[in-house]
Design a protein around this motif. Structure first.
Motif, PDB file in Angstrom:
ATOM      1  N   VAL A 185       0.844  -1.202   0.000  1.00 30.94           N
ATOM      2  CA  VAL A 185       0.000   0.000   0.000  1.00 30.94           C
ATOM      3  C   VAL A 185       0.876   1.247   0.000  1.00 30.94           C
ATOM      4  N   ARG A 186       1.936   1.227   0.775  1.00 32.01           N
ATOM      5  CA  ARG A 186       2.858   2.370   0.816  1.00 32.01           C
ATOM      6  C   ARG A 186       3.496   2.601  -0.552  1.00 32.01           C
ATOM      7  N   VAL A 187       3.900   1.518  -1.215  1.00 31.08           N
ATOM      8  CA  VAL A 187       4.482   1.634  -2.559  1.00 31.08           C
ATOM      9  C   VAL A 187       3.453   2.204  -3.532  1.00 31.08           C
ATOM     10  N   ALA A 188       2.201   1.734  -3.440  1.00 25.04           N
ATOM     11  CA  ALA A 188       1.139   2.239  -4.315  1.00 25.04           C
ATOM     12  C   ALA A 188       0.942   3.739  -4.130  1.00 25.04           C
ATOM     13  N   LEU A 189       0.992   4.207  -2.894  1.00 29.94           N
ATOM     14  CA  LEU A 189       0.851   5.639  -2.622  1.00 29.94           C
ATOM     15  C   LEU A 189       2.055   6.426  -3.142  1.00 29.94           C
ATOM     16  N   GLU A 190       3.236   5.909  -2.934  1.00 30.00           N
ATOM     17  CA  GLU A 190       4.443   6.612  -3.381  1.00 30.00           C
ATOM     18  C   GLU A 190       4.482   6.755  -4.894  1.00 30.00           C
ATOM     19  N   LEU A 191       3.945   5.765  -5.609  1.00 33.89           N
ATOM     20  CA  LEU A 191       3.991   5.783  -7.070  1.00 33.89           C
ATOM     21  C   LEU A 191       2.677   6.211  -7.702  1.00 33.89           C
ATOM     22  N   GLY A 192       1.629   6.326  -6.900  1.00 36.66           N
ATOM     23  CA  GLY A 192       0.328   6.734  -7.436  1.00 36.66           C
ATOM     24  C   GLY A 192      -0.299   5.705  -8.342  1.00 36.66           C
ATOM     25  N   VAL A 193      -0.205   4.415  -7.973  1.00 34.78           N
ATOM     26  CA  VAL A 193      -0.803   3.350  -8.788  1.00 34.78           C
ATOM     27  C   VAL A 193      -1.998   2.753  -8.049  1.00 34.78           C
ATOM     28  N   ASP A 194      -2.994   2.333  -8.795  1.00 34.06           N
ATOM     29  CA  ASP A 194      -4.206   1.788  -8.193  1.00 34.06           C
ATOM     30  C   ASP A 194      -3.987   0.372  -7.672  1.00 34.06           C
ATOM     31  N   ASP A 211      -2.774   3.379   6.378  1.00 37.29           N
ATOM     32  CA  ASP A 211      -3.807   2.614   7.079  1.00 37.29           C
ATOM     33  C   ASP A 211      -5.162   2.744   6.395  1.00 37.29           C
ATOM     34  N   HIS A 212      -5.456   3.960   5.903  1.00 41.59           N
ATOM     35  CA  HIS A 212      -6.748   4.202   5.252  1.00 41.59           C
ATOM     36  C   HIS A 212      -6.897   3.348   3.993  1.00 41.59           C
ATOM     37  N   TYR A 213      -5.890   3.361   3.119  1.00 39.65           N
ATOM     38  CA  TYR A 213      -5.999   2.605   1.872  1.00 39.65           C
ATOM     39  C   TYR A 213      -5.820   1.104   2.096  1.00 39.65           C
ATOM     40  N   ARG A 270      -7.100  -0.362   4.711  1.00 36.88           N
ATOM     41  CA  ARG A 270      -8.443  -0.740   5.151  1.00 36.88           C
ATOM     42  C   ARG A 270      -9.392  -0.832   3.956  1.00 36.88           C
ATOM     43  N   LEU A 271      -9.313   0.122   3.026  1.00 33.32           N
ATOM     44  CA  LEU A 271     -10.149   0.066   1.824  1.00 33.32           C
ATOM     45  C   LEU A 271      -9.860  -1.202   1.024  1.00 33.32           C
ATOM     46  N   TYR A 272      -8.591  -1.575   0.961  1.00 35.24           N
ATOM     47  CA  TYR A 272      -8.212  -2.776   0.212  1.00 35.24           C
ATOM     48  C   TYR A 272      -8.799  -4.028   0.864  1.00 35.24           C
ATOM     49  N   MET A 273      -8.685  -4.132   2.180  1.00 32.62           N
ATOM     50  CA  MET A 273      -9.229  -5.313   2.874  1.00 32.62           C
ATOM     51  C   MET A 273     -10.737  -5.396   2.705  1.00 32.62           C
ATOM     52  N   GLU A 274     -11.418  -4.256   2.737  1.00 25.76           N
ATOM     53  CA  GLU A 274     -12.863  -4.244   2.533  1.00 25.76           C
ATOM     54  C   GLU A 274     -13.218  -4.698   1.118  1.00 25.76           C
ATOM     55  N   ALA A 275     -12.435  -4.230   0.128  1.00 32.76           N
ATOM     56  CA  ALA A 275     -12.685  -4.606  -1.261  1.00 32.76           C
ATOM     57  C   ALA A 275     -12.417  -6.093  -1.478  1.00 32.76           C
ATOM     58  N   LEU A 276     -11.386  -6.614  -0.829  1.00 30.66           N
ATOM     59  CA  LEU A 276     -11.081  -8.040  -0.943  1.00 30.66           C
ATOM     60  C   LEU A 276     -12.196  -8.886  -0.344  1.00 30.66           C
ATOM     61  N   SER A 277     -12.670  -8.481   0.825  1.00 27.49           N
ATOM     62  CA  SER A 277     -13.757  -9.208   1.478  1.00 27.49           C
ATOM     63  C   SER A 277     -15.024  -9.171   0.625  1.00 27.49           C
ATOM     64  N   LYS A 278     -15.320  -8.006   0.052  1.00 33.96           N
ATOM     65  CA  LYS A 278     -16.497  -7.871  -0.807  1.00 33.96           C
ATOM     66  C   LYS A 278     -16.374  -8.763  -2.045  1.00 33.96           C
ATOM     67  N   LEU A 279     -15.185  -8.783  -2.647  1.00 36.79           N
ATOM     68  CA  LEU A 279     -14.942  -9.624  -3.828  1.00 36.79           C
ATOM     69  C   LEU A 279     -15.167 -11.091  -3.495  1.00 36.79           C
ATOM     70  N   PHE A 280     -14.649 -11.512  -2.352  1.00 36.85           N
ATOM     71  CA  PHE A 280     -14.799 -12.909  -1.929  1.00 36.85           C
ATOM     72  C   PHE A 280     -16.267 -13.285  -1.771  1.00 36.85           C
ATOM     73  N   HIS A 281     -17.018 -12.466  -1.046  1.00 36.44           N
ATOM     74  CA  HIS A 281     -18.407 -12.810  -0.749  1.00 36.44           C
ATOM     75  C   HIS A 281     -19.320 -12.699  -1.978  1.00 36.44           C
ATOM     76  N   GLU A 282     -18.985 -11.843  -2.921  1.00 33.95           N
ATOM     77  CA  GLU A 282     -19.802 -11.706  -4.125  1.00 33.95           C
ATOM     78  C   GLU A 282     -19.641 -12.898  -5.068  1.00 33.95           C
ATOM     79  N   HIS A 283     -18.496 -13.582  -4.999  1.00 37.48           N
ATOM     80  CA  HIS A 283     -18.213 -14.636  -5.979  1.00 37.48           C
ATOM     81  C   HIS A 283     -18.085 -16.028  -5.367  1.00 37.48           C
ATOM     82  N   LYS A 284     -18.175 -16.142  -4.059  1.00 36.67           N
ATOM     83  CA  LYS A 284     -17.928 -17.442  -3.426  1.00 36.67           C
ATOM     84  C   LYS A 284     -18.932 -18.516  -3.856  1.00 36.67           C
TER      85      LYS A 284
END
Length: 326
Positions: free
Chosen positions: A207-216, A294-296, A298-312
């Protein structure tokens, strides 16, 4: 109706998977032994010349490597895909004018889904995401092994190191998607059929690397990855678990005690569905704060959990199946 496989087809699939498993487990060690052996034979000049070449070429893996489509398009990878089979599922577009970090989960025993989808052309990533080039990052120490490094570089594998990520995501143009198996060796020790456990809570470096480089950031989940082998999981604090953790700390990977469906090493023929989620927009910050990380995260963990439950359910799990994040 699905056409029944011939005996020849099933044999080719099994041989293809077996060669990959043996390469994963033994090829690196075999290359080291070969290098040492040649030094004590009349062919020692070959070892000496290669050693000189390796020193001169030391930083190539972190500067783009030597990816070749010839290796990535080997027919053997298609047979390996069909063995399980492995399927890539797209849920959102990836803009070819941007760069991405794809977090792949879970590690499983051998990262079969991630390797097949992102280090070979067999699952159609290039067709699903036109203009985006997937690059799987792996343990940096493997690129110090003579001969073996040439093979893994040719498949488009890269070290999961800061210099390598910076080069791929900021010095190699746009349309790059670096795939990182976030849980790493620690997650492999939690791989077991019927369980979906990911090691994430303290993994914030990506996440820190993503912020430093501005990648999604893009979450990816391979359903079925943990079903390929039966693993003996030792209790926390036990002597065997402490030895596994010590080995992991020293070597960077964990020795797992596992068994497959046939000949111990061949995995179970369980379908693997690798689902690529929607990108999470990340701003560029030269020096990101801990709060931003920490903010991003947390967003990533929420998105991962959502992805899992939508496709399980569509991927063979029950509605009440949970994703455990540790």
């Amino acid at each position: 109706m699905t056409r029944e496989k011939t005996q020849l087809k099933m044999f080719l699939e099994s041989i293809s998977v077996l060669q990959w498993v043996l390469s994963f487990l033994l090829l690196g060690v075999a290359c080291i032994i070969l290098m040492v052996y040649l030094m004590f034979t009349s062919l020692w000049p070959l070892s000496a010349l290669y050693f000189v070449w390796m020193v001169m070429d030391w930083h190539t893996p972190e500067r783009g490597g030597r990816r070749t489509m010839f290796v990535r398009k080997w027919k053997v990878w298609e047979h390996m895909r069909d063995y399980f089979p492995v399927k890539l599922v797209k849920t959102a577009e990836l803009n070819p004018n941007k760069n991405y970090i794809l977090g792949s989960h879970p590690h499983g025993i051998m990262c079969t889904g991630a390797f097949t989808c992102f280090s070979t052309e067999s699952c159609g990533f290039a067709e699903a995401f036109p203009g985006v080039r997937a690059s799987l990052a792996m343990l940096a120490g493997l690129f110090r092994i003579p001969f073996y490094r040439e093979y893994i570089m040719s498949a488009g594998l890269y070290p999961v190191s800061k210099p390598s990520l910076v080069h791929l995501l900021s010095k190699s143009g746009k349309g790059n998607a670096v795939v990182i198996v976030i849980g790493g060796a620690a997650e492999s020790l939690a791989s077991s059929p019927g369980l979906n456990t990911v090691v994430m809570k303290e993994r914030k470096g990506f996440v820190r690397v993503a912020l430093e480089l501005g990648v999604d950031l893009v979450p990816v989940y391979s359903f079925g990855e943990n079903e390929l082998y039966r693993q003996v999981i030792f209790a926390e604090g036990s002597l065997c678990r402490r030895l596994q953790d010590l080995f992991k700390k020293i070597m960077g990977f964990a020795p797992c005690l596992f068994v497959g469906e046939r000949f111990v090493l061949l995995p179970y023929r369980t379908p693997i569905t690798t689902v690529v989620g929607s990108p999470i927009s990340v701003p560029k910050r030269v020096t990101p704060t801990d709060e931003e990380v920490d903010h991003y995260h947390r967003l990533y963990m929420e998105a991962l959990s959502k992805l899992f439950h939508e496709h399980k359910v569509s991927c063979g799990l029950s509605e009440n199946h949970k994703l455990r994040i540790i």
